[in-house]
Design a protein around this motif. Structure first.
Motif, short mmCIF file in Angstrom:
data_model
loop_
_atom_site.label_atom_id
_atom_site.label_comp_id
_atom_site.label_asym_id
_atom_site.label_seq_id
_atom_site.Cartn_x
_atom_site.Cartn_y
_atom_site.Cartn_z
N ILE A 33 0.86 -1.19 0.00
CA ILE A 33 0.00 0.00 0.00
C ILE A 33 0.89 1.23 0.00
N HIS A 34 0.49 2.26 -0.76
CA HIS A 34 1.24 3.51 -0.81
C HIS A 34 0.25 4.67 -0.86
N LEU A 35 0.75 5.84 -0.55
CA LEU A 35 0.08 7.10 -0.86
C LEU A 35 0.80 7.68 -2.06
N VAL A 36 0.04 8.05 -3.09
CA VAL A 36 0.69 8.37 -4.37
C VAL A 36 0.10 9.62 -5.01
N ASP A 37 0.89 10.19 -5.91
CA ASP A 37 0.45 11.23 -6.84
C ASP A 37 0.48 10.61 -8.22
N THR A 48 3.78 8.37 -8.51
CA THR A 48 4.87 8.75 -7.62
C THR A 48 4.48 8.46 -6.18
N VAL A 49 5.28 7.63 -5.51
CA VAL A 49 5.01 7.30 -4.12
C VAL A 49 5.37 8.49 -3.24
N ARG A 75 -1.86 19.16 -7.55
CA ARG A 75 -0.87 18.14 -7.20
C ARG A 75 -0.75 17.93 -5.69
N ASP A 76 -1.48 18.71 -4.90
CA ASP A 76 -1.56 18.42 -3.47
C ASP A 76 -2.57 17.32 -3.18
N ASN A 77 -3.49 17.09 -4.11
CA ASN A 77 -4.39 15.94 -3.99
C ASN A 77 -3.57 14.66 -4.13
N PHE A 78 -4.00 13.60 -3.48
CA PHE A 78 -3.26 12.34 -3.55
C PHE A 78 -4.25 11.18 -3.55
N LYS A 79 -3.74 9.98 -3.73
CA LYS A 79 -4.57 8.78 -3.72
C LYS A 79 -3.93 7.70 -2.87
N ILE A 80 -4.77 6.78 -2.42
CA ILE A 80 -4.27 5.55 -1.82
C ILE A 80 -4.14 4.52 -2.95
N GLU A 81 -3.01 3.83 -2.98
CA GLU A 81 -2.78 2.81 -4.00
C GLU A 81 -2.44 1.49 -3.31
N VAL A 82 -3.12 0.43 -3.71
CA VAL A 82 -2.84 -0.93 -3.24
C VAL A 82 -2.52 -1.80 -4.45
N ILE A 83 -1.49 -2.60 -4.33
CA ILE A 83 -1.16 -3.59 -5.35
C ILE A 83 -1.37 -4.96 -4.72
N ARG A 121 -9.98 -1.02 -9.33
CA ARG A 121 -8.88 -1.52 -10.16
C ARG A 121 -8.56 -0.54 -11.27
N VAL A 122 -7.26 -0.40 -11.55
CA VAL A 122 -6.79 0.45 -12.65
C VAL A 122 -6.60 -0.45 -13.86
N GLY A 123 -7.50 -0.34 -14.83
CA GLY A 123 -7.42 -1.14 -16.04
C GLY A 123 -7.52 -2.63 -15.73
N THR A 124 -6.58 -3.42 -16.28
CA THR A 124 -6.54 -4.87 -16.03
C THR A 124 -5.36 -5.24 -15.14
N THR A 125 -4.80 -4.24 -14.45
CA THR A 125 -3.63 -4.48 -13.61
C THR A 125 -4.05 -4.99 -12.23
N HIS A 126 -3.05 -5.24 -11.39
CA HIS A 126 -3.31 -5.59 -9.99
C HIS A 126 -3.26 -4.35 -9.10
N VAL A 127 -3.33 -3.17 -9.74
CA VAL A 127 -3.26 -1.90 -9.02
C VAL A 127 -4.68 -1.40 -8.75
N PHE A 128 -4.93 -0.97 -7.51
CA PHE A 128 -6.22 -0.41 -7.11
C PHE A 128 -5.95 0.97 -6.50
N ARG A 129 -6.79 1.93 -6.89
CA ARG A 129 -6.59 3.29 -6.36
C ARG A 129 -7.92 3.90 -5.92
N SER A 130 -7.79 4.85 -4.99
CA SER A 130 -8.94 5.60 -4.49
C SER A 130 -9.27 6.77 -5.40
N LYS A 131 -10.33 7.48 -5.08
CA LYS A 131 -10.54 8.81 -5.65
C LYS A 131 -9.48 9.74 -5.05
#
Length: 490
Positions: A33-37, A48-49, A75-83, A121-131
């Motif tokens: 899990i990361h916080l990302v831009d 970007t983590v 660019r101050d907005n960010f997302k949670i990303e889980v792989i 899920r982002v596309g067909t990847t194993h990546v999931f992101r928030s709003k």
């Protein structure tokens, strides 16, 4: 193959579960899990983590898109990303993802400041992101209409922990995988260049030796709550160096105040100085001094200081004020250099001195004793500007200024103009580095702020005034026209 390699190969086949245990190994790669831009591109495969997160500079309802696929320019907005390769379907439920704002020591606030966040899920990847998610610093922004609750995280000051900064609070993201346990990621609030603004708080007493016009704790509350909130977006935080009550001293004589004119001559100056009380009371008659035609304010001030030193044990020093003037006949016209000279008198060890029986007869060079009225403190106006301040403001700063490496903040009940009319919540004394050398502020006057009591009491009224006035000092500038969402709007 060496014996070491053989043993390492055998050990790699053993699981980490206890013998006889029922835990199963993760069926895929361990989730992260990361916080990302994402750079404003939600579909990107590489984001970007982030190890630091900044409070947005935008109005809360602006540039925070509501949808998962919506782009963002902030660019101050960010997302949670889980792989996680073990997830079936395109959604990780909000119950599995938590985002919490914590103290810099990683302790929860009370009540906890946290949100549950759905990922897709982002596309067909194993990546999931928030709003997109945005950090906010006050309850009004946190309750902004039209923004989903899972897009705003509160990183505010805390009344129960008043020394806890907004900057350096920890943002912790936690993902509870159905098959592989919990994983976490942490970031701190503020960019990598977080800095402090040193401030010294001086509260005028209503009378010499009396109570301050506002409680000391209220002024600290204003700095810790509102100045922190106002400057967190810039990764700046106030640091209180001093808080004290101060007496309304009147120990300054100004030569040619507001005009800077030279002496005509054929005149005289005299006055009386008093210090101490009771059996320790001392009275000194000074003068007469006879100015020569053409003597500048500083020449006259130096002659008077010499008289005081020669005939009393008092301390006398002089200061040239390098303010600029706008001719009365042309308000707003071209500035011209000029400046009063001030004479500051104190007793041995800084004892109070009062000035009375002033007699000054020069036709052009005025002599004025400062009058400090804590109820209606005269601010600058007319033709003295922000690099000098009024005679009352200079008197206080010449006595109580604590250094150029901080902002000295003086609190009075009201600030009034030369006619005695309340006309400002605050005023700032700036350096004027953009002006010619002869028009810049003197060392003890510069980097100072005067603020009305209503902006420094225990309420939340006029909550932007202090940050606005300090902004003048920090920027060495006046106002930003036209945009009422900016702290330096006029």
């Amino acid at each position: 193959m060496s014996l070491r390699e053989l043993v390492a190969g055998m050990m790699s086949r053993f699981g980490k579960s206890r013998v006889g245990g029922t835990a199963k190994p993760c069926p895929g790669a361990t989730p992260v899990i990361h916080l990302v831009d994402d750079g404003g591109v939600p579909a990107t495969n590489s984001a970007t983590v982030k190890s630091t997160l900044e409070v947005s500079n935008r109005v809360t309802t602006v540039d925070l898109p509501p949808g998962f696929p919506d782009a963002s320019i902030d660019r101050d907005n960010f997302k949670i990303e889980v792989i996680d390769s073990t997830v079936v379907g395109n959604v990780i439920a909000a119950a599995s993802v938590e985002l919490e704002a914590m103290t810099h020591k990683k302790a929860s606030f009370s009540p906890k400041r946290k949100i549950q966040v759905e990922l897709r899920r982002v596309g067909t990847t194993h990546v999931f992101r928030s709003k997109y998610i945005r950090l906010v610093v006050d309850d009004a922004d946190h309750a902004a209409a039209g923004i989903a609750a899972d897009q705003l995280l509160l990183t505010d000051w805390d009344r129960a922990k008043p020394t806890e900064e907004i900057l350096a609070q920890v943002i912790r993201a936690t993902y509870s995988s159905a098959k592989c346990g919990k994983v976490k990621w942490e970031a701190t609030v503020g960019n990598a260049h977080r800095m402090h603004i040193r401030v010294a708080l001086h509260i005028l007493r209503a009378t010499v030796g009396g109570a301050g016009v506002v409680p000391l704790v209220a002024t600290q509350h204003r700095v810790q709550k509102w100045m922190r909130r106002n400057y967190a977006q810039l990764s700046l935080a106030p640091k209180i160096m001093l808080t004290r009550d101060i007496d309304p001293v009147e120990n300054l004589i100004s030569i040619s105040d507001d005009t800077g004119t030279n002496a005509t001559g054929a005149s005289s100056i005299s006055f009386t100085l008093r210090t101490g009380a009771g059996k320790h009371r001392r009275v000194y008659a000074i003068g007469p001094h006879v100015p020569l035609a053409g003597d500048t304010p500083m020449v006259t001030a130096n002659h008077l200081a010499a008289l005081i030193r020669a005939h009393t044990p008092l301390v006398a020093r002089t200061v040239q004020n390098n303010y600029f003037l706008v001719p009365a006949a042309a308000p707003g016209g071209a500035a011209t250099a000029g400046g009063a000279a001030d004479l500051i008198i104190t007793g041995p060890g800084g004892a109070h001195v009062t000035i009375s029986a002033l007699a000054a007869t020069d036709a052009t060079q005025t002599v004025t004793v400062a009058q400090v009225n804590p109820t209606n403190l005269r601010g600058f106006g007319g033709y003295t500007y922000w690099v000098a301040g009024s005679i009352a403001q200079r008197c206080l700063l010449q006595n109580y200024d604590t250094g150029r490496d901080r902002i000295d903040i003086v609190v009075a009940i009201n600030l009034v103009n030369g006619a005695g009319v309340v006309d400002a919540l605050g005023q700032a004394m700036i350096e004027g580095s953009y002006l010619p050398a002869g028009m810049r502020s003197s060392p003890k006057v510069t980097h100072s702020v005067y603020i009305a009591r209503e902006c420094m009491n225990a309420t939340d009224g006029d909550c932007f005034a202090l940050a606005h006035e300090c902004g003048h000092v920090l920027l060495d500038a006046i106002h930003t026209p036209g945009d009422s969402t900016q702290i330096m709007w006029d």
